[in-house]
Design a protein around this motif. Sequence first.
Motif, PDB file in Angstrom:
ATOM      1  N   ARG A   1       0.853  -1.182   0.000  1.00 28.02           N
ATOM      2  CA  ARG A   1       0.000   0.000   0.000  1.00 28.02           C
ATOM      3  C   ARG A   1       0.894   1.239   0.000  1.00 28.02           C
ATOM      4  NH1 ARG A   1      -0.646   2.251   5.086  1.00 28.02           N
ATOM      5  NH2 ARG A   1      -2.611   3.208   4.507  1.00 28.02           N
TER       6      ARG A   1
ATOM      7  N   TYR B   1      -8.741   1.312 -10.990  1.00 32.20           N
ATOM      8  CA  TYR B   1      -9.241   1.239  -9.614  1.00 32.20           C
ATOM      9  C   TYR B   1     -10.738   0.936  -9.613  1.00 32.20           C
ATOM     10  CZ  TYR B   1     -10.867   2.693  -5.048  1.00 32.20           C
ATOM     11  OH  TYR B   1     -11.487   2.737  -3.829  1.00 32.20           O
TER      12      TYR B   1
ATOM     13  N   GLY C   1      -5.148  -0.653  -6.483  1.00 32.79           N
ATOM     14  CA  GLY C   1      -5.451   0.023  -5.232  1.00 32.79           C
ATOM     15  C   GLY C   1      -5.474   1.536  -5.396  1.00 32.79           C
TER      16      GLY C   1
ATOM     17  N   ILE D   1     -12.743  -7.275   0.905  1.00 31.83           N
ATOM     18  CA  ILE D   1     -11.598  -6.616   0.272  1.00 31.83           C
ATOM     19  C   ILE D   1     -10.860  -7.606  -0.612  1.00 31.83           C
ATOM     20  CG2 ILE D   1      -9.370  -5.517   0.696  1.00 31.83           C
ATOM     21  CD1 ILE D   1     -10.532  -4.521   3.340  1.00 31.83           C
TER      22      ILE D   1
ATOM     23  N   THR E   1      -7.593  -8.756  -2.249  1.00 30.00           N
ATOM     24  CA  THR E   1      -6.173  -8.584  -1.975  1.00 30.00           C
ATOM     25  C   THR E   1      -5.428  -8.238  -3.262  1.00 30.00           C
ATOM     26  OG1 THR E   1      -6.330 -10.182  -0.215  1.00 30.00           O
ATOM     27  CG2 THR E   1      -4.145  -9.704  -1.015  1.00 30.00           C
ATOM     28  N   ARG E   2      -4.585  -7.225  -3.184  1.00 32.41           N
ATOM     29  CA  ARG E   2      -3.753  -6.830  -4.321  1.00 32.41           C
ATOM     30  C   ARG E   2      -2.320  -7.166  -3.966  1.00 32.41           C
ATOM     31  NH1 ARG E   2      -7.751  -3.400  -3.545  1.00 32.41           N
ATOM     32  NH2 ARG E   2      -9.107  -2.926  -5.268  1.00 32.41           N
TER      33      ARG E   2
END
Length: 172
Positions: free
Chosen positions: A27, A73, A79, A147, A149-150
Amino acid sequence: MSLHFLAESSFLVWLLFVAVYDFRKRRVPNWLVLGGAALALAALVVDRQPFGLSWTAAFLGAAIGFGFLLLFYVLGLMGAGDVKFAGALGLWVGLPGLMPIWIAASLLAGAHGVLWLVLKRWAVFPKVAVALRGRSQAPDDIASSGIRTRFIPYAAYLAMATAAWIVWGRQS
């Protein structure tokens, strides 16, 4: 020490921080993006922009950098930190720099994904696969939070591609 050197050095240090943070945490925090954008604006104010961009060119780069990746996005492929970082990066390099940087970063991110898939299926180097995956999150946590996951640190690859672009651009 000249202001031009200081602006360029600040830019490179910012890229390093973004790359390290994104590789480690997957992130890019707002404070890091805003810090880089503030440095870019300061370089414009004192007329020491490292790449000789005008205000218009810098803001066009920021708008295109942010706007183009915003589409990814919205599709859930990237993200928000990656998108915001691309906007701040565009403020530094403008539109002419974004295209080669995007291409190189996308190739690096694609190689990351392919290598992770190969190592995930062929567990010869499980620690490398885990490192490529990034911080692990329990599957139950992912499912309950909604969510996605990236695992590809795209901002880090943008930062690396930018550093390479700077070096390559100086050769010509």
